[in-house]
Design a protein around this motif. Sequence first.
Motif, PDB file in Angstrom:
ATOM      1  N   GLU A 187      -2.884 -12.390  -6.585  1.00 50.47           N
ATOM      2  CA  GLU A 187      -2.214 -11.125  -6.319  1.00 50.47           C
ATOM      3  C   GLU A 187      -1.546 -11.246  -4.957  1.00 50.47           C
ATOM      4  O   GLU A 187      -2.162 -11.793  -4.027  1.00 50.47           O
ATOM      5  CB  GLU A 187      -3.277 -10.033  -6.274  1.00 50.47           C
ATOM      6  CG  GLU A 187      -2.710  -8.642  -6.331  1.00 50.47           C
ATOM      7  CD  GLU A 187      -3.831  -7.613  -6.352  1.00 50.47           C
ATOM      8  OE1 GLU A 187      -3.755  -6.684  -5.548  1.00 50.47           O
ATOM      9  OE2 GLU A 187      -4.779  -7.781  -7.140  1.00 50.47           O
ATOM     10  N   CYS A 188      -0.331 -10.783  -4.856  1.00 49.95           N
ATOM     11  CA  CYS A 188       0.289 -10.753  -3.527  1.00 49.95           C
ATOM     12  C   CYS A 188      -0.229  -9.495  -2.846  1.00 49.95           C
ATOM     13  O   CYS A 188      -0.090  -8.391  -3.391  1.00 49.95           O
ATOM     14  CB  CYS A 188       1.815 -10.721  -3.662  1.00 49.95           C
ATOM     15  SG  CYS A 188       2.620 -10.434  -2.099  1.00 49.95           S
ATOM     16  N   THR A 189      -0.856  -9.657  -1.690  1.00 49.25           N
ATOM     17  CA  THR A 189      -1.465  -8.492  -1.046  1.00 49.25           C
ATOM     18  C   THR A 189      -0.624  -7.966   0.117  1.00 49.25           C
ATOM     19  O   THR A 189      -0.828  -6.854   0.580  1.00 49.25           O
ATOM     20  CB  THR A 189      -2.881  -8.829  -0.536  1.00 49.25           C
ATOM     21  OG1 THR A 189      -2.785 -10.024   0.250  1.00 49.25           O
ATOM     22  CG2 THR A 189      -3.849  -9.043  -1.675  1.00 49.25           C
ATOM     23  N   HIS A 190       0.302  -8.800   0.594  1.00 46.36           N
ATOM     24  CA  HIS A 190       1.144  -8.340   1.704  1.00 46.36           C
ATOM     25  C   HIS A 190       2.444  -9.157   1.743  1.00 46.36           C
ATOM     26  O   HIS A 190       2.415 -10.371   1.546  1.00 46.36           O
ATOM     27  CB  HIS A 190       0.377  -8.501   3.034  1.00 46.36           C
ATOM     28  CG  HIS A 190       1.155  -8.071   4.233  1.00 46.36           C
ATOM     29  ND1 HIS A 190       1.563  -6.764   4.439  1.00 46.36           N
ATOM     30  CD2 HIS A 190       1.625  -8.779   5.298  1.00 46.36           C
ATOM     31  CE1 HIS A 190       2.233  -6.695   5.574  1.00 46.36           C
ATOM     32  NE2 HIS A 190       2.296  -7.896   6.107  1.00 46.36           N
ATOM     33  N   LYS A 214       1.350 -12.982   1.581  1.00 43.86           N
ATOM     34  CA  LYS A 214      -0.065 -13.313   1.587  1.00 43.86           C
ATOM     35  C   LYS A 214      -0.548 -13.185   0.147  1.00 43.86           C
ATOM     36  O   LYS A 214      -0.228 -12.188  -0.528  1.00 43.86           O
ATOM     37  CB  LYS A 214      -0.792 -12.302   2.482  1.00 43.86           C
ATOM     38  CG  LYS A 214      -2.179 -12.712   2.840  1.00 43.86           C
ATOM     39  CD  LYS A 214      -2.704 -11.786   3.928  1.00 43.86           C
ATOM     40  CE  LYS A 214      -4.131 -12.140   4.221  1.00 43.86           C
ATOM     41  NZ  LYS A 214      -4.750 -11.210   5.134  1.00 43.86           N
ATOM     42  N   ILE A 215      -1.275 -14.204  -0.328  1.00 37.74           N
ATOM     43  CA  ILE A 215      -1.756 -14.117  -1.713  1.00 37.74           C
ATOM     44  C   ILE A 215      -3.276 -14.280  -1.750  1.00 37.74           C
ATOM     45  O   ILE A 215      -3.860 -14.957  -0.912  1.00 37.74           O
ATOM     46  CB  ILE A 215      -1.065 -15.144  -2.642  1.00 37.74           C
ATOM     47  CG1 ILE A 215      -1.406 -16.589  -2.264  1.00 37.74           C
ATOM     48  CG2 ILE A 215       0.426 -14.940  -2.668  1.00 37.74           C
ATOM     49  CD1 ILE A 215      -0.985 -17.605  -3.310  1.00 37.74           C
ATOM     50  N   SER A 216      -3.854 -13.636  -2.760  1.00 38.21           N
ATOM     51  CA  SER A 216      -5.309 -13.648  -2.841  1.00 38.21           C
ATOM     52  C   SER A 216      -5.727 -13.881  -4.297  1.00 38.21           C
ATOM     53  O   SER A 216      -5.214 -13.226  -5.210  1.00 38.21           O
ATOM     54  CB  SER A 216      -5.797 -12.288  -2.342  1.00 38.21           C
ATOM     55  OG  SER A 216      -7.139 -12.131  -2.640  1.00 38.21           O
ATOM     56  N   ASN A 268      -7.940 -13.132  -6.980  1.00 39.90           N
ATOM     57  CA  ASN A 268      -8.935 -12.087  -7.267  1.00 39.90           C
ATOM     58  C   ASN A 268      -9.662 -12.332  -8.578  1.00 39.90           C
ATOM     59  O   ASN A 268     -10.300 -11.431  -9.112  1.00 39.90           O
ATOM     60  CB  ASN A 268      -8.260 -10.707  -7.303  1.00 39.90           C
ATOM     61  CG  ASN A 268      -7.797 -10.297  -5.918  1.00 39.90           C
ATOM     62  OD1 ASN A 268      -8.238 -10.892  -4.922  1.00 39.90           O
ATOM     63  ND2 ASN A 268      -6.917  -9.330  -5.831  1.00 39.90           N
ATOM     64  N   VAL A 314      -7.579 -17.155  -0.259  1.00 38.63           N
ATOM     65  CA  VAL A 314      -6.550 -16.339   0.390  1.00 38.63           C
ATOM     66  C   VAL A 314      -5.657 -17.288   1.174  1.00 38.63           C
ATOM     67  O   VAL A 314      -6.163 -18.143   1.905  1.00 38.63           O
ATOM     68  CB  VAL A 314      -7.178 -15.314   1.364  1.00 38.63           C
ATOM     69  CG1 VAL A 314      -6.101 -14.536   2.109  1.00 38.63           C
ATOM     70  CG2 VAL A 314      -8.087 -14.349   0.631  1.00 38.63           C
ATOM     71  N   ARG A 346       2.516   0.732  -6.720  1.00 38.24           N
ATOM     72  CA  ARG A 346       1.409  -0.167  -6.372  1.00 38.24           C
ATOM     73  C   ARG A 346       1.269  -0.206  -4.842  1.00 38.24           C
ATOM     74  O   ARG A 346       2.282  -0.073  -4.126  1.00 38.24           O
ATOM     75  CB  ARG A 346       1.703  -1.583  -6.876  1.00 38.24           C
ATOM     76  CG  ARG A 346       1.588  -1.725  -8.385  1.00 38.24           C
ATOM     77  CD  ARG A 346       1.356  -3.164  -8.770  1.00 38.24           C
ATOM     78  NE  ARG A 346       1.476  -3.359 -10.200  1.00 38.24           N
ATOM     79  CZ  ARG A 346       0.478  -3.174 -11.071  1.00 38.24           C
ATOM     80  NH1 ARG A 346      -0.705  -2.772 -10.652  1.00 38.24           N
ATOM     81  NH2 ARG A 346       0.668  -3.387 -12.351  1.00 38.24           N
ATOM     82  N   LEU A 360       1.039  -2.668  -2.867  1.00 38.92           N
ATOM     83  CA  LEU A 360       1.914  -3.685  -2.282  1.00 38.92           C
ATOM     84  C   LEU A 360       3.322  -3.128  -2.028  1.00 38.92           C
ATOM     85  O   LEU A 360       3.952  -3.400  -1.000  1.00 38.92           O
ATOM     86  CB  LEU A 360       2.003  -4.901  -3.229  1.00 38.92           C
ATOM     87  CG  LEU A 360       2.951  -5.997  -2.765  1.00 38.92           C
ATOM     88  CD1 LEU A 360       2.336  -6.789  -1.627  1.00 38.92           C
ATOM     89  CD2 LEU A 360       3.324  -6.921  -3.919  1.00 38.92           C
ATOM     90  N   ASP A 376       3.281  -0.664   0.789  1.00 40.10           N
ATOM     91  CA  ASP A 376       3.153  -1.393   2.057  1.00 40.10           C
ATOM     92  C   ASP A 376       4.514  -1.958   2.482  1.00 40.10           C
ATOM     93  O   ASP A 376       4.912  -1.845   3.644  1.00 40.10           O
ATOM     94  CB  ASP A 376       2.108  -2.512   1.852  1.00 40.10           C
ATOM     95  CG  ASP A 376       1.986  -3.410   3.062  1.00 40.10           C
ATOM     96  OD1 ASP A 376       1.866  -2.861   4.165  1.00 40.10           O
ATOM     97  OD2 ASP A 376       2.027  -4.643   2.905  1.00 40.10           O
TER      98      ASP A 376
END
Length: 485
Positions: free
Chosen positions: A117-120, A129-131, A133, A142, A322, A324, A327
């Motif tokens: 998931e791209c978180t930022h 930033k990818i995580s 999950n 991350v 969403r 993201l 943000d």
Amino acid sequence: LSRQTRRAYADAAPVKKPRKFRYFRWAWRLTYLYVLGSIGYQKNLVILGTGWGSVALLKKLDTENYNVIVVSPRNYFLFTPLLPSCTTGNIEHRSIMEPVRQILRSKKASAMYYEAECTHIDAERKVIKISDNSDVKGDVHVTEVPYDMLVVGVGAENATFGIPGVRENSCFLKEIKDAQAIRTKIMDCVETAGFKDQKPEEISRLMHMVVVGGGPTGVEFAGELRDFFDEDIKKLVPEIADSFKVTLVEALPNVLPMFSKQLIDYTESTFKEEHIEIMTKTMVKNVTDKYIEAEISRPDGKKELTRIPYGLLVWATGNALRPLVKDLMSQIPAQKDSRRGLAVNEYLVVQGARDIWAVGDCAVAGYAPTAQVASQEGAFLARLFNNMAKTEALEAKVHELSSSLNVQPGNSAQVVQEIESTERQLRRIKDIKPFHYSHQGSLAYIGSEKAVADVAWLNGNLASGGKLTYLFWRSAYLSMCFSSE
Ligand code: FAD
Ligand code: NAI
């Protein structure tokens, strides 16, 4: 470059550029030099999401021109129009999923995929930033991915409008796991209703299937549910058959507001025949584990609070942003007035951002959040990016030929001819028209092998409903499912 192409490449291209802002011209020139300077280097094109928008882009993109990186927590494309049919097992869920790896394998040049998931999005540093999950995590779960060009196609999440109890007690209908959860819950309600010594009142509650939201998702699901009951449950568990009931709750005066009046009436009368109760002008305000509380607006203007007990509650009240997307919007001053998603220009460039495009439900381009729009936007971006790559290659060729004129003056006539022909080619492909959506019509299944369709027909609109329309609906969607594009 033509004005249109410039806007297509454009970073923060506002709709109208006042002439007095000369620095825009300089910014453009610098971008142009940067483009020329970077020839030979393949740009990182990062695509977020594997839904309708991103997959349409991937399928049509010439991947050999870019270093393509796809990031999505879902490693498959989901054919959402047939998702309501999965809730009842009418359609096997695997048949509406297409693995991303398979799509990528069919491309000429390889592309990377990260299940994350791209978180930022750091628009300043051009890094995401990818995580990871997923349930199975490695030591690294991350990390960051740099981009030169970024396409945001992350869709939307389910709207709950902050109504208490919705997230805890309802089922949604957006992903495969939602359809599976609904199916399990229907059968749970049936079996629990059949439990020894269950009281009639409790049986009625358990067998009451409530759908909130009279948009196409809610309507199609209610129709599928009724079919499932008539074709399967009634025969398998006849002792509780009389208690089975489907209710569709809608805040507005009618269901399917995007369809013509004639089709709304047809849907409502078909639902009546199918014993699906429609409660319009009824706004749900609170949800508990056993009942919903809703406010009914009476014809005399009075409001009345009612309690509706349920066994299964499916919440289908549309889309929300969403985190993201929220943000990213918060980082861009030009997005401060946008409420429904990332405001984009006519080339789908995110207003106020550099090298970021957006497609589908997370983008606001003036169209409804549908698969049709998302896939046309994705295909448009593929054409745009393919053209941009060709333009860069041809510009490099002109540059190279012009330099060779100085080095080998003997061949000048031939070289000049070649430059002219390359420039002609350039002019042709540089003239990229803005995105234009072509509406093919709206289709929805309403149960009992009937569908409604508002389709574009000979410069007009054709509204139809019934069994023939159902055959059209079914063949249209099945053929799309089997098509590779
Ligand atoms: P999606 O298709 O939702 O894809 C979003 C992608 O982004 C997913 O792969 C998701 O996993 C990924 N993602 C999410 N968050 C992140 C993140 N942080 N980082 C990276 N990736 C992320 N439209 C029609 O035109 N016709 C229909 O018949 C129709 N039927 C529908 C039926 C149902 C039940 C539903 C729910 C919708 C239906 N729609 C229909 C609407 C249509 O599905 C959407 O408009 C369409 O899916 C939008 O495409 P998208 O690419 O924007 O997003
Ligand atoms: P929607 O936004 O179309 O409909 C949601 C409905 O819920 C609205 O009519 C709204 O009035 C109602 N609602 C909101 N809050 C409520 C409350 N508290 N109580 C009662 N009712 C409430 O959402 P849907 O159906 O999920 O569709 C989302 C998008 O996907 C739409 O653009 C739609 O066109 C598209 N889609 C298209 C399909 C098709 O063409 N067959 C099928 C499914 C979705």
